[in-house]
Design an enzyme around this catalytic site. Structure first.
Site, short mmCIF file in Angstrom:
data_model
loop_
_atom_site.label_atom_id
_atom_site.label_comp_id
_atom_site.label_asym_id
_atom_site.label_seq_id
_atom_site.Cartn_x
_atom_site.Cartn_y
_atom_site.Cartn_z
N ASP A 130 76.97 -55.02 18.16
CA ASP A 130 75.81 -54.12 18.06
C ASP A 130 75.60 -53.36 19.36
O ASP A 130 75.24 -52.18 19.35
CB ASP A 130 74.55 -54.93 17.71
CG ASP A 130 74.61 -55.43 16.26
OD1 ASP A 130 75.47 -54.89 15.51
OD2 ASP A 130 73.85 -56.34 15.92
N CYS A 131 75.80 -54.04 20.48
CA CYS A 131 75.56 -53.36 21.76
C CYS A 131 76.83 -52.71 22.34
O CYS A 131 76.75 -51.87 23.22
CB CYS A 131 74.93 -54.31 22.77
SG CYS A 131 75.69 -55.94 22.80
N TYR A 132 78.00 -53.12 21.85
CA TYR A 132 79.27 -52.50 22.27
C TYR A 132 80.04 -52.11 21.02
O TYR A 132 80.97 -52.80 20.59
CB TYR A 132 80.10 -53.48 23.11
CG TYR A 132 79.51 -53.85 24.45
CD1 TYR A 132 79.62 -52.97 25.52
CD2 TYR A 132 78.85 -55.06 24.64
CE1 TYR A 132 79.08 -53.28 26.76
CE2 TYR A 132 78.31 -55.38 25.87
CZ TYR A 132 78.43 -54.50 26.92
OH TYR A 132 77.90 -54.82 28.14
#
Lengths: 386, 135
Positions: A130-132
């Site tokens: 989700d963040c990368y």
């Protein structure tokens, strides 16, 4: 009363351009004429150096984040696998890393190419989070594009090293060079009386925080090196007669030069990195002066048979004999050859001497000394005898 | 007067023939033995530098061939990339002809006259600075 000097006094002399600096070879010559007491009066700093293949070397690099970012879980630099277990865009390039399909180009070559300002191909894969969210990137990097790159070598500058021979009837390809069959050559590695840890065998001035010359730039001793061993037998001159202590060292790779950092490939062995290290040693008192005047004939090392399992010892020789071009092993005359560069080590010792003389290289007192009683563990197989 | 290097290979039965004697005596060829691997009853090889007039060299070599000795001119030489050399000494460990030696300043010296092109230095150099040059 015998003279004692402090780091502060010596650094004051360095700052005012009045420090008397000699290389370890020069002070060994001086030691033939002058007593340790006279040498402490005359000399403030002695420079030591070595330039040899040091396999346990490598570099940390931070690539910077792409947009959208990637959590790199498999990384290749010019096709060489580098460590993927350090957050999203940090890596460690081990000097000996390589793609088995291309064994002649490895981590050491990646490091040398970076130092020389070349562009390298970076390829990385991630599962996407989700963040990368990014799963793949292919791009080019250089020392200008990366954020940090610093050399961090876990085991360098071995205090003495054994001589390698081969008693079998087939050639052996080793990190000590090509060892010809039937004792037809012998190779040795350290710079002898110029070698850093042989000039301070009790680590009175070399410890954590010692400022050094590393790969052409300023570096630091960061820890005792891996396989740091103080329990090896010593001769009557106080030096261990085989490989013993080591240094972990660190420095800014962006400032380094391939004049003092060279990738190497050994036939049927693999990749390694020649590292240039110089260490200035303060002549604090008579004991240090005596240590620093050690000569090649007083430094002994052990001859090991690399052809036989368990590398049995075949005798002991000194560095004067090794440098004469011939030693005796098992009663047989054997030709010797160095595998580390004495001419490069001398260049480093002289360069460091100039830097100290000119006031651009002050000495740092170690912030913590090395341990005094260490020995090594082997590695036991599961279910093996304890 | 011409000077040339040759690799001679001879069958086991030629091992007992005085090859060099005939080359010197019958063809006035000056011989410098650079490398010899001669074992009784086995195939042998010799690296020779032969010096003589063109005519004599031709005749001498033809005589060798008549005696079942193969004779190939050695048209290779070793090239050393000196500018990149770090003078570690690894190549000197395997150089038995004495072409690669450390000088008094511990820098590498390459004397190509002594080189017999055995090629051991090529893989021994960790920086890959030796190449075989086919002329």
């Amino acid at each position: 009363m015998s003279i004692k000097k402090t780091y502060e006094e010596i650094n004051e002399k360095i700052r005012s351009g009045k420090a008397v600096v000699l290389t370890a070879e020069e002070v060994s010559v001086m030691g033939r004429e002058l007593s340790p007491a006279e040498i402490v009066k005359k000399v403030d700093v002695v420079t030591t150096a070595t330039f040899g293949a040091m396999c346990s070397s490598g570099a940390f690099i931070n690539f910077g984040h792409a947009d959208p970012p990637i959590r790199m879980e498999k990384i290749r630099l010019n096709g060489v696998p580098v460590y993927e277990g350090l957050a999203a865009v940090d890596t460690y390039v081990g000097a000996t890393a390589c793609d088995p399909e291309k064994p002649e180009y490895g981590g050491a070559h990646v490091i040398q190419d970076l130092v020389e300002g070349k562009e390298l191909e970076l390829e990385a894969w991630g599962k996407g989070t989700d963040c990368y969210p990014r799963k793949y990137i292919k791009t080019r990097i250089s020392k200008e594009t990366v954020n940090e790159m610093f050399l961090f070598n876990p085991r360098n500058a071995y205090q003495n090293y054994n001589v390698a021979v081969n008693t079998t009837d087939t050639i052996k390809y080793t990190y000590m060079g090509s060892l010809l069959p039937n004792l037809r050559n012998a190779t040795y590695s350290t710079s002898g009386e110029l070698s850093p840890l042989l000039n301070d065998p009790e680590f009175r001035t070399i410890g954590m925080g010692t400022r050094i010359f590393l790969g052409g730039a300023e570096g630091y001793v960061s820890w005792p090196g891996t396989q740091f061993n103080t329990s090896k037998p010593k001769n009557e001159h106080g030096v261990p007669v085989s490989n013993s202590a080591t240094l972990a060292v660190i420095g800014d790779l962006k400032q380094m030069s391939s004049d003092y950092l060279q990738a190497a490939y050994y036939e049927k062995y693999g990749v390694s990195l020649f590292v240039g290290i110089g260490i200035p040693i303060p002549v604090l008192d008579e004991d240090m002066a005596r240590r620093l005047t050690i000569r090649n004939e007083q430094i002994e090392t052990t001859v090991l048979d690399y052809g036989t399992v368990g590398t049995p010892a075949l005798g002991r020789v000194n560095y004067e004999q090794l440098r004469s071009g011939q030693i005796k092993v098992n009663g047989k005359k054997v030709r010797t050859a160095p595998v580390s560069s004495l001419s490069k080590a001398r260049k480093i010792a002289n360069l460091l001497k100039e830097q100290v003389q000119q006031g651009s290289f002050e000495l740092v007192k170690p912030v913590m000394m090395f341990p005094k009683n260490t020995s090594l563990n082997g590695l036991k197989e599961e279910g093996g005898e304890s | 007067m011409k000077k040339k290097r040759y690799l001679l290979k001879f069958p086991p039965q030629s091992g007992d023939k005085a090859l060099s004697y005939h080359l010197v005596k019958d063809y006035d060829i000056r011989i410098n033995i650079l490398k010899a691997e001669v074992r009784p009853g086995k195939t042998g090889s010799l690296v020779l530098e032969l010096a003589g007039t063109s005519d004599n060299l031709k005749k001498g070599i033809s005589w060798l061939k008549d005696n079942q000795v193969s004779c190939e001119p050695l048209d290779k030489q070793i090239q050393w990339n000196q500018s990149r050399c770090i003078h570690c000494g690894n190549c000197t460990a395997v150089c038995f002809s004495g072409a690669l030696t450390m000088d008094q300043n511990w820098e590498l010296n390459f004397n190509s006259d002594k080189c017999i092109v055995c090629e051991l230095c090529v893989p021994a150099c960790p920086l890959n600075l030796f190449e075989i040059d086919f002329r």
